[in-house]
Structures are given as C-alpha cells and as structure tokens.
Design an enzyme around this catalytic site. Structure first.
Site, PDB file in Angstrom:
ATOM      1  N   LYS A   1      -6.823   5.080   9.542  1.00 21.19           N
ATOM      2  CA  LYS A   1      -8.096   5.550   8.998  1.00 21.19           C
ATOM      3  C   LYS A   1      -9.035   5.893  10.151  1.00 21.19           C
ATOM      4  CE  LYS A   1      -7.958   3.193   4.537  1.00 21.19           C
ATOM      5  NZ  LYS A   1      -8.705   2.359   3.574  1.00 21.19           N
TER       6      LYS A   1
ATOM      7  N   SER B   1     -13.199  -4.112  -0.292  1.00 21.72           N
ATOM      8  CA  SER B   1     -13.554  -3.500   0.995  1.00 21.72           C
ATOM      9  C   SER B   1     -15.058  -3.311   1.059  1.00 21.72           C
ATOM     10  CB  SER B   1     -12.861  -2.149   1.145  1.00 21.72           C
ATOM     11  OG  SER B   1     -11.475  -2.305   1.339  1.00 21.72           O
TER      12      SER B   1
ATOM     13  N   ARG C   1       0.857  -1.188   0.000  1.00 23.02           N
ATOM     14  CA  ARG C   1       0.000   0.000   0.000  1.00 23.02           C
ATOM     15  C   ARG C   1       0.893   1.239   0.000  1.00 23.02           C
ATOM     16  NH1 ARG C   1      -2.868   3.546   3.644  1.00 23.02           N
ATOM     17  NH2 ARG C   1      -5.012   3.891   2.937  1.00 23.02           N
TER      18      ARG C   1
END
Length: 215
Positions: free
Chosen positions: A141, A111, A42
């Site tokens: 997040k 997701s 990521r």
C-alpha cells in the site's frame, strides 16, 4: 467477551498476492510454527468459491494450532469460513453490521490509519482491536497514510483496546513500535514475501520475547 490478550504478537497477513494457491496453507503453517499468533486471510483476485475453499483450509489449520484466524474485509466470508472474526477498513461494511452477522464472540478489528478519533469511535462501537499505519513505506500500500510513534503512544494512553501496527514493518524497525505501545505487528511481505517463511516469522516473534525480557 473476546480475550483481548490473545491479540498480541506477530499478526501475519496471508495475502494471496504473495502466495500462490498451491503453497498458501503450507506457508501459513510455516508462519505459525515460526511464531505468528494471528493469521489474516486477504484475497483480492479469486472468485467466491475459491476464496471460501482457501479460507476454510486456513481456518482449519489455525484451529489446530490454537491461532486466531481473521478474514480481511468480507464479513460473509468470515462467517462461512468459520473464522474467529474479520478486519474492516474504511470502505468495508460497518462494524455494527459485522457484529450482527458474526455474533458477540467474534473478533472485529478496524483500520484507523493515522486517526486517533476513528479509533476512539471504533472502541465506542465495540471493536476488539484497532490498527494504525502505515508506519513505514509499504509496497502493498504505497499510498497509505503515514502514522507516527507519537500517535501510537497517544493511542495506548487513551484506548482500552489492543493496538496493532502495520505498514512496512521489519524485524529491524519493529522493536520501536512495540516499545511505543504496539501489542501486535501486522506483516505481509516481511513474512510471506520471503523465501523462508518460518525464519522470517521467527525474527518478528523474537521482538516480543525480547520486549518481555526487558520488563
């Protein structure tokens, strides 16, 4: 067909926010030795050339250890880096587009936040696994929607796909998620934000070993 049984255990997300360029591959190697069964790359900060170089290095390492390697968000990068597949969020490319580009053998995860209906749709469209979360407060997040154990249980009853839990998961709270039906625990900071990556990964991997012992 994808062997869905491989989508299980510690799913370590190698986020370059937590890993500097010099130690990325080394840290991934430590996570794998510690028990990670899936690695996701990521990156939100590098240019395309740097991203490809890093992704290919991690992909090579994962192949050497027979560990699945996925790329976050970017289906073109996943293809160019010879990844096993890609993980897609709400704002990313459509699942159908990823399947066309990456082929039938690619692993495509989606997701689903706290939305069972989205997971059912993903399953119908050919996803290989779905991810729910955030189950706990998460620094990467902080504004993420909160998912519940009840959602996880319902998902395991209704879906035929592996289910991944993500969001603020620690070795202390992860066992509850596994008991509720999580096939894999996706972790960023809990592994790659720690001084000893291998030991951190081992703590998560032990949760799955303990779960098997209780069967």
């Amino acid at each position: 067909m994808v062997n869905s049984s491989r989508i299980a255990g510690l799913y370590a997300i190698a986020d370059t926010h937590y890993l500097d360029d010099q130690h990325l591959t080394e840290a991934v190697g430590e996570a794998i030795i510690g028990g990670a069964r899936l690695i996701q790359y990521r990156d939100k900060k590098h240019d395309a050339e740097s991203r490809l170089g890093q992704a290919r290095e991690v992909a090579k390492l994962c192949r050497q250890h027979n560990v699945l390697f996925l790329v976050n968000d970017d289906i073109e990068l996943a293809k160019q880096a010879w990844a096993n597949g890609v993980h897609l969020g709400r704002e990313d490319a459509a699942l159908a587009e990823a399947r066309v580009l990456l082929g039938p053998q690619a692993i495509i995860g989606v997701s689903c936040y706290n939305e069972l209906a989205r997971a059912e749709q993903a399953q119908a469209q050919g996803a290989d696994y779905v991810a729910f979360g955030s189950f706990h407060p998460s620094r990467p997040k902080p504004q993420a929607a909160r998912a519940s154990l009840e959602l996880l249980c319902a998902a395991k009853q209704k879906l035929r796909l592996p289910v991944v839990a993500i969001g603020g998961i620690t070795p202390e709270n992860g066992a509850h998620l596994i008991a509720a039906g999580a096939d894999a625990l996706a972790v960023i900071e809990g592994v790659f934000g720690q001084d000893d990556v291998r030991a951190a990964a081992q703590r998560y991997a032990k949760l799955f070993a303990q779960d098997k012992n209780h069967l």
